[in-house]
Design a protein around this motif. Sequence first.
Motif, PDB file in Angstrom:
ATOM      1  N   ARG A   8      -8.961   7.323  -0.959  1.00  0.00           N
ATOM      2  CA  ARG A   8      -7.564   7.177  -1.385  1.00  0.00           C
ATOM      3  C   ARG A   8      -7.077   8.455  -2.068  1.00  0.00           C
ATOM      4  O   ARG A   8      -5.955   8.909  -1.844  1.00  0.00           O
ATOM      5  CB  ARG A   8      -7.430   5.983  -2.318  1.00  0.00           C
ATOM      6  CG  ARG A   8      -5.991   5.556  -2.573  1.00  0.00           C
ATOM      7  CD  ARG A   8      -5.906   4.354  -3.494  1.00  0.00           C
ATOM      8  NE  ARG A   8      -6.602   3.216  -2.940  1.00  0.00           N
ATOM      9  CZ  ARG A   8      -7.613   2.599  -3.521  1.00  0.00           C
ATOM     10  NH1 ARG A   8      -8.078   3.028  -4.685  1.00  0.00           N
ATOM     11  NH2 ARG A   8      -8.184   1.560  -2.957  1.00  0.00           N
ATOM     12  N   THR A  32       0.963   4.990   0.976  1.00  0.00           N
ATOM     13  CA  THR A  32       0.242   5.950   1.808  1.00  0.00           C
ATOM     14  C   THR A  32       0.905   7.322   1.693  1.00  0.00           C
ATOM     15  O   THR A  32       1.880   7.503   0.961  1.00  0.00           O
ATOM     16  CB  THR A  32       0.262   5.503   3.285  1.00  0.00           C
ATOM     17  OG1 THR A  32       1.592   5.687   3.813  1.00  0.00           O
ATOM     18  CG2 THR A  32      -0.136   4.037   3.422  1.00  0.00           C
ATOM     19  N   LYS A  57       0.842  -1.186   0.000  1.00  0.00           N
ATOM     20  CA  LYS A  57       0.000   0.000   0.000  1.00  0.00           C
ATOM     21  C   LYS A  57       0.881   1.241   0.000  1.00  0.00           C
ATOM     22  O   LYS A  57       1.841   1.315   0.761  1.00  0.00           O
ATOM     23  CB  LYS A  57      -0.926  -0.015   1.223  1.00  0.00           C
ATOM     24  CG  LYS A  57      -1.882   1.167   1.292  1.00  0.00           C
ATOM     25  CD  LYS A  57      -2.983   0.923   2.312  1.00  0.00           C
ATOM     26  CE  LYS A  57      -2.459   0.840   3.719  1.00  0.00           C
ATOM     27  NZ  LYS A  57      -3.541   0.755   4.729  1.00  0.00           N
ATOM     28  N   SER A 108      -6.686  11.288   0.572  1.00  0.00           N
ATOM     29  CA  SER A 108      -5.751  11.011   1.663  1.00  0.00           C
ATOM     30  C   SER A 108      -4.608  12.026   1.790  1.00  0.00           C
ATOM     31  O   SER A 108      -4.326  12.488   2.904  1.00  0.00           O
ATOM     32  CB  SER A 108      -5.188   9.597   1.520  1.00  0.00           C
ATOM     33  OG  SER A 108      -4.278   9.315   2.551  1.00  0.00           O
ATOM     34  N   SER A 122      -1.158   5.641   8.722  1.00  0.00           N
ATOM     35  CA  SER A 122      -1.465   4.818   7.543  1.00  0.00           C
ATOM     36  C   SER A 122      -2.770   4.043   7.659  1.00  0.00           C
ATOM     37  O   SER A 122      -3.107   3.281   6.769  1.00  0.00           O
ATOM     38  CB  SER A 122      -0.323   3.831   7.287  1.00  0.00           C
ATOM     39  OG  SER A 122      -0.134   2.980   8.403  1.00  0.00           O
TER      40      SER A 122
END
Length: 237
Positions: free
Chosen positions: A227, A31, A29, A230, A163
């Motif tokens: 997402r 972040t 992932k 973010s 995260s």
Amino acid sequence: MIEQQLRLPGGQTIPYQLDLRLRKTIGLKITANGLVVHAPKRISAIQLQQVLLQKAAWIQQKLALRETNQVAPMQWQDGEPLLFMGQDIVLTLQHHATNKAVVLQGNQLLLRSPQVDQPAFVARKVLQWYAQQALPDFKRRVELVAAQMGEKITSVALSNAKSRWGSCNSRKQIRLNWRLIQAPPHIIQYVVCHEMAHLREMNHSARFYAVQESLFPNHVQAEKELRALSPILHRMA
């Protein structure tokens, strides 16, 4: 989280955070803080290195894309744009002989104090205000979903994770990232429903997603929106 380095054949290194869990596969992932690797607890260092090297091109591509999408760091000064519940607001600083409570007036988040020229002080007061708004809002949402599910929650608390947006454990304790209060209400609701679904399934299996679907049918779109949002939500340290 364990701080690690992925060494590439050309000599470059990619820092990443390693999260060892009870799982069978490796998950990657990207972040706001870089690469996060979720891996099985019993995986060997050699196995993990091999998998990451196979994914190195993808990792580099995603990290480069993250850099291009970086937003400007927060400047704790008068006129700084902020977000609250998906709405654009503006930080307004005014010198005053005594400290006053931070208040939202229209689209202005007003802080009056003799210390408005001190960024660290401004940051602390504004972050406190966001946390004060977040907890009751999150608790209300969790209680409503719990009632819908016929579940009882032990506690709801705020998280400062870098995260993760939330967590749920077997003791029925819910933690939600305070930064979510900046997001539109439907995004907050999506995260609440995601964590509440873990009350039934402490995993991300097909059964878990069936529960999540019943609680929040539009979860796929909401996850994409979160997402994309973010980096903006993480402007606040």
